[in-house]
Design an enzyme around this catalytic site. Structure first.
Site, PDB file in Angstrom:
ATOM      1  N   ARG A   1      -0.163   7.534   2.736  1.00 34.80           N
ATOM      2  CA  ARG A   1      -1.080   6.490   2.264  1.00 34.80           C
ATOM      3  C   ARG A   1      -1.362   5.435   3.336  1.00 34.80           C
ATOM      4  O   ARG A   1      -2.291   4.646   3.169  1.00 34.80           O
ATOM      5  CB  ARG A   1      -0.538   5.824   0.999  1.00 34.80           C
ATOM      6  CG  ARG A   1      -0.583   6.760  -0.210  1.00 34.80           C
ATOM      7  CD  ARG A   1      -0.275   6.014  -1.499  1.00 34.80           C
ATOM      8  NE  ARG A   1      -0.538   6.813  -2.682  1.00 34.80           N
ATOM      9  CZ  ARG A   1       0.389   7.536  -3.342  1.00 34.80           C
ATOM     10  NH1 ARG A   1       1.638   7.541  -2.935  1.00 34.80           N
ATOM     11  NH2 ARG A   1       0.049   8.244  -4.409  1.00 34.80           N
TER      12      ARG A   1
ATOM     13  N   HIS B   1       7.818  13.590   7.349  1.00 33.69           N
ATOM     14  CA  HIS B   1       7.921  14.938   6.773  1.00 33.69           C
ATOM     15  C   HIS B   1       8.581  15.901   7.770  1.00 33.69           C
ATOM     16  O   HIS B   1       9.429  16.713   7.400  1.00 33.69           O
ATOM     17  CB  HIS B   1       6.531  15.496   6.452  1.00 33.69           C
ATOM     18  CG  HIS B   1       5.774  14.747   5.387  1.00 33.69           C
ATOM     19  ND1 HIS B   1       4.580  14.121   5.643  1.00 33.69           N
ATOM     20  CD2 HIS B   1       6.030  14.544   4.067  1.00 33.69           C
ATOM     21  CE1 HIS B   1       4.120  13.567   4.514  1.00 33.69           C
ATOM     22  NE2 HIS B   1       4.988  13.810   3.552  1.00 33.69           N
TER      23      HIS B   1
ATOM     24  N   LYS C   1      12.965   7.536   1.887  1.00 34.40           N
ATOM     25  CA  LYS C   1      11.761   6.700   1.685  1.00 34.40           C
ATOM     26  C   LYS C   1      11.472   6.573   0.187  1.00 34.40           C
ATOM     27  O   LYS C   1      11.069   5.522  -0.300  1.00 34.40           O
ATOM     28  CB  LYS C   1      10.601   7.360   2.425  1.00 34.40           C
ATOM     29  CG  LYS C   1       9.219   7.029   1.936  1.00 34.40           C
ATOM     30  CD  LYS C   1       8.746   5.752   2.528  1.00 34.40           C
ATOM     31  CE  LYS C   1       7.404   5.262   2.017  1.00 34.40           C
ATOM     32  NZ  LYS C   1       6.612   6.115   1.219  1.00 34.40           N
ATOM     33  N   ASP C   2      11.647   7.686  -0.550  1.00 30.36           N
ATOM     34  CA  ASP C   2      11.469   7.691  -2.011  1.00 30.36           C
ATOM     35  C   ASP C   2      12.866   7.774  -2.632  1.00 30.36           C
ATOM     36  O   ASP C   2      13.258   8.803  -3.184  1.00 30.36           O
ATOM     37  CB  ASP C   2      10.591   8.862  -2.424  1.00 30.36           C
ATOM     38  CG  ASP C   2       9.207   8.783  -1.801  1.00 30.36           C
ATOM     39  OD1 ASP C   2       8.335   8.162  -2.387  1.00 30.36           O
ATOM     40  OD2 ASP C   2       9.020   9.320  -0.682  1.00 30.36           O
TER      41      ASP C   2
ATOM     42  N   GLN D   1       1.859  13.936 -11.385  1.00 31.07           N
ATOM     43  CA  GLN D   1       2.629  12.744 -11.033  1.00 31.07           C
ATOM     44  C   GLN D   1       1.749  11.532 -10.730  1.00 31.07           C
ATOM     45  O   GLN D   1       2.257  10.486 -10.330  1.00 31.07           O
ATOM     46  CB  GLN D   1       3.603  13.038  -9.898  1.00 31.07           C
ATOM     47  CG  GLN D   1       2.965  13.251  -8.534  1.00 31.07           C
ATOM     48  CD  GLN D   1       3.984  13.758  -7.534  1.00 31.07           C
ATOM     49  OE1 GLN D   1       4.482  14.873  -7.637  1.00 31.07           O
ATOM     50  NE2 GLN D   1       4.310  12.935  -6.545  1.00 31.07           N
TER      51      GLN D   1
ATOM     52  N   MET E   1       3.391  16.558  -0.341  1.00 34.42           N
ATOM     53  CA  MET E   1       2.007  16.555  -0.814  1.00 34.42           C
ATOM     54  C   MET E   1       1.044  16.664   0.377  1.00 34.42           C
ATOM     55  O   MET E   1      -0.144  16.353   0.257  1.00 34.42           O
ATOM     56  CB  MET E   1       1.722  15.290  -1.622  1.00 34.42           C
ATOM     57  CG  MET E   1       2.609  15.199  -2.861  1.00 34.42           C
ATOM     58  SD  MET E   1       1.923  14.172  -4.159  1.00 34.42           S
ATOM     59  CE  MET E   1       1.825  12.598  -3.348  1.00 34.42           C
TER      60      MET E   1
HETATM   61  P1  AMP Z   1       5.204  13.062  -0.005  1.00 33.20           P
HETATM   62  O1  AMP Z   1       4.349  14.012   0.761  1.00 33.20           O
HETATM   63  O2  AMP Z   1       4.835  11.631   0.193  1.00 33.20           O
HETATM   64  O3  AMP Z   1       5.363  13.456  -1.452  1.00 33.20           O
HETATM   65  O4  AMP Z   1       6.661  13.170   0.612  1.00 33.20           O
HETATM   66  C1  AMP Z   1       7.315  14.405   0.713  1.00 33.20           C
HETATM   67  C2  AMP Z   1       8.738  14.176   1.149  1.00 33.20           C
HETATM   68  O5  AMP Z   1       8.750  13.506   2.399  1.00 33.20           O
HETATM   69  C3  AMP Z   1       9.531  13.294   0.169  1.00 33.20           C
HETATM   70  O6  AMP Z   1      10.856  13.787   0.060  1.00 33.20           O
HETATM   71  C4  AMP Z   1       9.498  11.955   0.852  1.00 33.20           C
HETATM   72  O7  AMP Z   1      10.584  11.122   0.513  1.00 33.20           O
HETATM   73  C5  AMP Z   1       9.561  12.354   2.304  1.00 33.20           C
HETATM   74  N1  AMP Z   1       9.027  11.294   3.160  1.00 33.20           N
HETATM   75  C6  AMP Z   1       7.848  10.649   3.013  1.00 33.20           C
HETATM   76  N2  AMP Z   1       7.720   9.685   3.954  1.00 33.20           N
HETATM   77  C7  AMP Z   1       8.857   9.720   4.694  1.00 33.20           C
HETATM   78  C8  AMP Z   1       9.342   8.959   5.807  1.00 33.20           C
HETATM   79  N3  AMP Z   1       8.640   7.966   6.350  1.00 33.20           N
HETATM   80  N4  AMP Z   1      10.550   9.290   6.321  1.00 33.20           N
HETATM   81  C9  AMP Z   1      11.288  10.296   5.774  1.00 33.20           C
HETATM   82  N5  AMP Z   1      10.884  11.043   4.730  1.00 33.20           N
HETATM   83  C10 AMP Z   1       9.688  10.754   4.191  1.00 33.20           C
END
Ligand code: AMP
Length: 288
Positions: A194, A37, A156-157, A64, A30
């Site tokens: 966040r 990332h 993380k997720d 979402q 996102m």
């Molecule tokens: P998001 O932009 O938060 O939707 O995350 C995009 C992807 O990055 C998802 O697969 C998350 O699990 C991964 N992600 C987010 N934060 C981390 C982190 N601290 N370490 C590893 N992967 C992450």
């Protein structure tokens, strides 16, 4: 590096790569990118090789977010994200608009969703109804548009990665899901877009989530027998309440594959928690 905005153009490019037998790694995000990332981007590059293509999607998916969540205030910085992607050797940034992803026109509204009905019910799914329906729908769309050989998600997720793996198995998506470890700040806080919301004392108290996991892990590893989950939960609630700005949403102990709740906790049990730090909702998890 190319920036592709239209789903049609992305799909045409993906079809061409497929005809040419090129391996494609997708990293859905996102945006508001951080080192977590980028670790997924590097993993995608290693797995696709120098002749492969790495696609990063940057899309804040409205489906979402709940009605009272932070969709409008979610941090966005496309120029910085594009620069980080370029510096990390990304081939294509795919950044569609809402109208392109959820079209509604004279032929009718957007009305088709993908729903996983087992793993997505608990934890994040219980706290954020409709969240995973939005995630599985957008990820299914991304898989159809980018046609990746593999897609990299962060642990993380953890629940999200489990739900996506189940969707891929159940609906026969022809790709491999890779789950990469959580990247953390020096004090242990899991990196998250966040975290930008956190200032001063809130930032200092946010590390409580990580400390909670470390405390439980130490207790579980020291104990000669499994510990009752109910006992750990009530102790954890007390520990978390010591940080004045932190309010626990949920903590769960569960089987790492099936995500079924564990009544007894032992090494190898998985733990996940969500907590509000001020108004910011953070999550973390780990194998104990
Ligand atoms: P998001 O932009 O938060 O939707 O995350 C995009 C992807 O990055 C998802 O697969 C998350 O699990 C991964 N992600 C987010 N934060 C981390 C982190 N601290 N370490 C590893 N992967 C992450």
């Amino acid at each position: 590096m190319r920036i592709v905005k239209s789903p049609g153009a992305m799909q045409r490019l993906a079809k061409r790569w497929q005809r040419e037998g090129i391996r494609v790694g997708l990293v859905p995000t996102m945006g508001c990118l951080h080192a977590g990332h980028l670790s997924l981007v590097h993993r995608a590059r290693r797995l696709t090789g120098k002749d492969g293509k790495v696609v990063v999607s940057i899309y804040v998916n409205p489906a979402q977010f709940g009605p009272r969540e932070d969709f409008t205030s979610y941090p966005r910085d496309f120029m910085r994200d594009a620069r980080l992607c370029r510096e990390s050797g990304v081939d294509v940034v795919f950044a569609p608009t809402n109208a392109q992803m959820y079209p509604a026109n004279s032929r009718g509204p957007f009305s088709t969703f993908v729903v996983e009905e087992d793993l997505s019910r608990r934890m994040e799914g219980a706290s954020r109804p409709m969240h995973f329906r939005g995630v599985t729908t957008v990820v299914a769309k991304l898989f159809n548009l980018v046609r990746p050989t593999l897609a990299v998600f962060g642990s993380k997720d953890y629940q999200q990665a489990s739900v996506i793996k189940r969707m891929v198995r159940d609906l026969n998506f022809p790709l491999r899901i890779v789950v990469a470890p959580t990247v953390r700040e020096p004090d242990g806080l899991a990196m998250s877009s966040r975290n930008k919301y956190l200032r001063g004392p809130l930032r200092r108290q946010a590390v409580t989530l990580r400390h909670s996991i470390q405390r439980i892990r130490a207790a579980v590893r020291k104990s000669p027998t499994p510990i009752r989950a109910a006992r750990l939960k009530s102790e954890l609630r007390k520990f978390i309440e010591r940080a004045s700005a932190v309010r626990l949403d949920y903590v769960e102990f569960f089987d790492p594959e099936r995500l079924t709740p564990a009544s007894k906790v032992a090494p190898g049990t998985h733990m996940a928690l969500a907590a509000f730090v001020g108004k910011t909702r953070l999550i973390d998890n780990a194998s104990l």
